[in-house]
Design an enzyme around this catalytic site. Sequence first.
Site, PDB file in Angstrom:
ATOM      1  CG  MET A   1      32.101  26.601  31.384  1.00 58.08           C
ATOM      2  SD  MET A   1      31.041  27.115  32.744  1.00 58.08           S
ATOM      3  CE  MET A   1      30.501  25.538  33.322  1.00 58.08           C
ATOM      4  NE  ARG A   2      42.260  28.690  32.129  1.00 51.75           N
ATOM      5  CZ  ARG A   2      43.019  27.665  32.461  1.00 51.75           C
ATOM      6  NH1 ARG A   2      42.512  26.456  32.486  1.00 51.75           N
ATOM      7  NH2 ARG A   2      44.288  27.832  32.791  1.00 51.75           N
TER       8      ARG A   2
ATOM      9  CG  ASN B   1      29.958  33.355  37.652  1.00 50.91           C
ATOM     10  OD1 ASN B   1      29.880  33.220  36.425  1.00 50.91           O
ATOM     11  ND2 ASN B   1      29.889  32.323  38.476  1.00 50.91           N
TER      12      ASN B   1
ATOM     13  CG  HIS C   1      26.475  29.138  40.208  1.00 43.80           C
ATOM     14  ND1 HIS C   1      27.471  28.374  39.643  1.00 43.80           N
ATOM     15  CD2 HIS C   1      25.815  28.341  41.076  1.00 43.80           C
ATOM     16  CE1 HIS C   1      27.415  27.151  40.152  1.00 43.80           C
ATOM     17  NE2 HIS C   1      26.427  27.104  41.023  1.00 43.80           N
TER      18      HIS C   1
ATOM     19  CB  SER D   1      23.023  33.239  42.402  1.00 41.64           C
ATOM     20  OG  SER D   1      22.204  32.309  43.075  1.00 41.64           O
TER      21      SER D   1
ATOM     22  CG  ASP E   1      30.310  28.924  41.849  1.00 46.19           C
ATOM     23  OD1 ASP E   1      30.592  29.815  41.039  1.00 46.19           O
ATOM     24  OD2 ASP E   1      30.237  27.719  41.548  1.00 46.19           O
TER      25      ASP E   1
HETATM   26  C1  GAR Z   1      24.739  29.073  32.126  1.00 46.31           C
HETATM   27  O1  GAR Z   1      23.713  28.250  32.613  1.00 46.31           O
HETATM   28  C2  GAR Z   1      25.561  29.610  33.281  1.00 46.31           C
HETATM   29  O2  GAR Z   1      24.820  29.917  34.417  1.00 46.31           O
HETATM   30  C3  GAR Z   1      26.480  28.449  33.539  1.00 46.31           C
HETATM   31  O3  GAR Z   1      26.832  27.965  32.276  1.00 46.31           O
HETATM   32  C4  GAR Z   1      25.765  28.236  31.362  1.00 46.31           C
HETATM   33  C5  GAR Z   1      26.337  29.002  30.202  1.00 46.31           C
HETATM   34  O4  GAR Z   1      25.372  29.171  29.202  1.00 46.31           O
HETATM   35  N1  GAR Z   1      27.619  28.857  34.296  1.00 46.31           N
HETATM   36  C6  GAR Z   1      28.196  28.089  35.197  1.00 46.31           C
HETATM   37  O5  GAR Z   1      27.832  26.961  35.455  1.00 46.31           O
HETATM   38  C7  GAR Z   1      29.383  28.728  35.895  1.00 46.31           C
HETATM   39  N2  GAR Z   1      29.709  28.005  37.072  1.00 46.31           N
HETATM   40  P1  GAR Z   1      25.570  30.262  28.066  1.00 46.31           P
HETATM   41  O6  GAR Z   1      26.977  30.044  27.488  1.00 46.31           O
HETATM   42  O7  GAR Z   1      24.511  29.947  27.067  1.00 46.31           O
HETATM   43  O8  GAR Z   1      25.416  31.618  28.690  1.00 46.31           O
END
Ligand code: GAR
Length: 204
Positions: free
Chosen positions: A93-94, A110, A112, A139, A148
Amino acid sequence: MADRVRVAVLISGRGSNMVALAEHKRRDPTRTYDIALIASNVPEARGLVVAKRLGLKSWAKSHVGLSREGFDAELDVVLHEHKIELVALAGYMRLLSPGFVDTWSGRLLNIHPSLLPAHRGLDTHRRALMAGDEFAGCSVHLVTADLDAGPVLAQEKVRILPRDDAESLAARVLEAEHRLYPVALEEYCRLIAGASLPRLPDRS
Ligand code: GAR
């Protein structure tokens, strides 16, 4: 590039997608990738504990107090030390610095939690509900300079049900993520193992 691509998975939180990638590999060691490193900008991330339990190598450092470029330069050195060939963001998340994205161009994936190009950025499930979408989903895409917005490699749709709230929808989308990401990563690694992507700079 060797037959199996050395992958680093970048996490900031719970790491369930990281586990899905690792499990997919564990079930069949002939997969096209090896998870060579888990890296995080959050030393207390829950996923790091899980990575340790799974016997995966990890590296963590807080980005707090560092410039985006400074942190990414340190990360880049660590990736190089571990001979990483592809970086898979999994709940990282960075935002990455333009220089890092450029260095790893074509080698940076990535996942998303939306059907891109819909709902880039955060809070995707609530926004899908607010928009009255029939489908949500996830995606896997290549990371480029714009958030994204890189080419989409794979998607899985999830039907939105009348009783859904953001939480129930997020849970079903997450299950789809766990199915989609391992297969998409494996496919992409198969592709680049036999292709001539630009060489990574030699930083030795
Ligand atoms: C997941 O839903 C991923 O798609 C999202 O964060 C979550 C992480 O879960 N990523 C984003 O939103 C990136 N923009 P996890 O740590 O259990 O894999």
